[in-house]
Design an enzyme around this catalytic site. Structure first.
Site, short mmCIF file in Angstrom:
data_model
loop_
_atom_site.label_atom_id
_atom_site.label_comp_id
_atom_site.label_asym_id
_atom_site.label_seq_id
_atom_site.Cartn_x
_atom_site.Cartn_y
_atom_site.Cartn_z
N HIS A 125 0.82 -1.23 0.00
CA HIS A 125 0.00 0.00 0.00
C HIS A 125 0.85 1.28 0.00
O HIS A 125 0.32 2.37 -0.21
CB HIS A 125 -0.91 0.05 1.23
CG HIS A 125 -1.95 -1.03 1.26
ND1 HIS A 125 -2.85 -1.22 0.24
CD2 HIS A 125 -2.22 -1.99 2.19
CE1 HIS A 125 -3.65 -2.25 0.54
NE2 HIS A 125 -3.28 -2.73 1.71
N ASP A 162 -2.87 -10.71 -2.15
CA ASP A 162 -3.42 -10.16 -0.91
C ASP A 162 -4.89 -9.76 -1.15
O ASP A 162 -5.25 -9.39 -2.27
CB ASP A 162 -2.60 -8.92 -0.51
CG ASP A 162 -2.94 -8.40 0.88
OD1 ASP A 162 -2.19 -8.70 1.82
OD2 ASP A 162 -3.95 -7.66 1.01
N HIS A 164 -6.39 -7.22 -0.28
CA HIS A 164 -6.50 -5.78 -0.55
C HIS A 164 -5.73 -5.42 -1.83
O HIS A 164 -4.68 -6.00 -2.09
CB HIS A 164 -5.94 -4.98 0.63
CG HIS A 164 -6.58 -5.32 1.94
ND1 HIS A 164 -5.99 -6.16 2.85
CD2 HIS A 164 -7.77 -4.96 2.45
CE1 HIS A 164 -6.79 -6.29 3.91
NE2 HIS A 164 -7.88 -5.57 3.69
N ASP A 251 -4.64 -12.75 3.62
CA ASP A 251 -5.84 -12.24 4.28
C ASP A 251 -7.12 -12.46 3.47
O ASP A 251 -8.20 -12.02 3.89
CB ASP A 251 -5.68 -10.76 4.67
CG ASP A 251 -4.98 -9.93 3.62
OD1 ASP A 251 -4.79 -10.43 2.49
OD2 ASP A 251 -4.63 -8.77 3.91
#
Ligand code: ZN
Length: 316
Positions: A125, A162, A164, A251
């Site tokens: 991120h 991931d 996200h 995740d």
């Protein structure tokens, strides 16, 4: 396979307290790999700290200084409340980058066949000039940039599974054709950070070299693997990467508390197999994977074990 495993106790000095992204994640992984008898068959490495000028390959000098100042200045967070800072954050973040740079050198030079880097803080991120989503420096993006500049690779693939969207990685490379970025993640309308729509496909010369595969909440293994086979693998086959990098966040597991995809270890095993196979076909097997998210300690440990076992060429 001669598989490297990079980790370092210095990552624990990025002390986030009760935050979901905390040092017990790496302890759980290491302990599980040891209990399962996997750790002793890996080539363990602690890595080096990156030099600030190496982080500066993609991040602004000002951002690097802000991370250093935040850690030494005793502030509680940087840029956003979720980016918790402690006195060890800057050093840990430099070591996370340095381990990944060491890993890509060792794999590029064939001292290792492939490697998994159990690093933190995570990176995908992190943007050029700010921290975001538990991330300070973009470990995987810096690895790709280093491979392009120091080794002259012109087709580097980053696969980010991931849950996200890897906004930082996408933004750092979206104008370039020499790094293909492919991300599978939960639908940005229902999940942090709110980017990663299928229509985001890169810009200018980089058009077509960003591939986003958003998935509905509740997606299970079968549907996920269908999307992976029909959207991710063809893009990789077309690109014929010379080096494979993996943003391995776990995740999207059904037990993870931060998001709502419902994958099991089966998806991580099959995806890992497919990525190893593509790397073998096109990149002489060169693959470096590094930890991003994954916040249920049991699901994280068992998923990493599946992933690493596949890198080692072993059946769990
Ligand atoms: Zn994540």
């Amino acid at each position: 396979m001669n598989t490297g495993f990079y980790t370092n106790p210095i990552y624990h000095t990025h002390n986030t307290g009760a935050h979901p992204e905390n040092a017990s994640r790496l302890r759980a992984i290491e302990q599980h790999l040891e209990t399962e008898g996997v750790l002793s068959r890996l080539q363990t490495r602690s890595g080096r700290p990156a030099e600030p000028h190496e982080v500066n390959l993609l991040h602004t000098r000002k951002h690097i200084d802000r991370v250093e100042d935040a850690a030494s200045g005793g502030v509680a967070m940087l840029d956003t409340p979720e980016c918790v800072v402690s006195s060890g954050t800057y050093e840990a973040a430099l070591h996370a980058v340095g381990a990944v740079l060491d890993a890509v050198v060792e794999v590029s030079d064939r001292q290792l066949d492939n490697a998994f880097c159990a690093v933190r803080p995570p990176g995908h991120h992190a943007e050029r000039d700010h921290a975001m989503g538990f991330c300070f420096f973009n470990n995987i993006a810096l690895a790709a940039e280093f491979l392009a500049r120091e080794f002259g690779y012109s087709r580097i693939a980053i696969v980010d599974f991931d849950v996200h969207h890897g906004n930082g990685t996408q933004h750092l490379f979206e104008e370039r054709p020499d790094v293909l970025f492919i991300s599978t993640h939960q639908d940005p309308r229902t999940c942090y950070p709110g980017t990663g729509f299928a229509k985001e496909q890169g810009t200018g010369q980089g058009t077509g070299y960003t591939v986003n595969v958003p998935l509905a909440s509740g997606t299970e293994d079968e549907e996920y693997l269908h999307h992976f086979r029909t959207m991710v693998l063809p893009a990789l086959e077309d690109y014929q990467p010379q080096f494979m990098l993996v943003s391995a966040g776990f995740d999207a597991h059904r037990d993870d508390p931060l998001a709502s995809l419902n994958l099991t270890e089966r998806s991580y095993r099959e995806v890992s197999h497919a990525l190893v196979q593509i790397a073998e076909e096109h990149a002489g097997g060169r693959l470096v994977s590094l930890l991003e998210g994954g916040y249920d300690l049991r699901a994280l440990s068992t998923s990493v074990r599946e992933h690493v076992s596949v890198l080692m060429g072993e059946e769990a």
